[in-house]
Motif scaffolding. Structure first.
Motif: not given
Length: 83
Positions: A16, A18-20, A22-24, A52-53, A55
């Protein structure tokens, strides 16, 4: 024509960064658009995996794919994921 199992995957991030991205907090609409178009074909069964969504780990994605027994696998990713 027989039935066709298709899985569309947005793979999990390796790290991760960029969280926005990599885990949007949202699912990838590109997968939904493609699946929506393909669902007009009655012989196609589609599974969408947005790791990604959701996780999901790599192993969780592999398990879902194996359980679905797809004939075709489609992947989507951002360019920076290939670096």
């Amino acid at each position: 024509m027989g039935s066709l199992n298709l899985v569309l995957i947005c793979p999990p991030p390796v790290a991760v960064i960029e969280p926005w991205v990599d885990t949007p907090p949202y699912a990838r609409d590109s997968l939904a658009f493609l699946a929506g178009y393909l669902r007009i074909l009655p012989e196609v069964s589609i599974l969408i995996i947005d790791a990604k969504y959701e996780q999901l780990s790599f192993d969780e994605v592999v398990k879902r794919v194996v359980d679905f027994k797809p004939d075709i696998i489609g992947l989507t990713t951002y360019y920076r994921d290939w670096e």
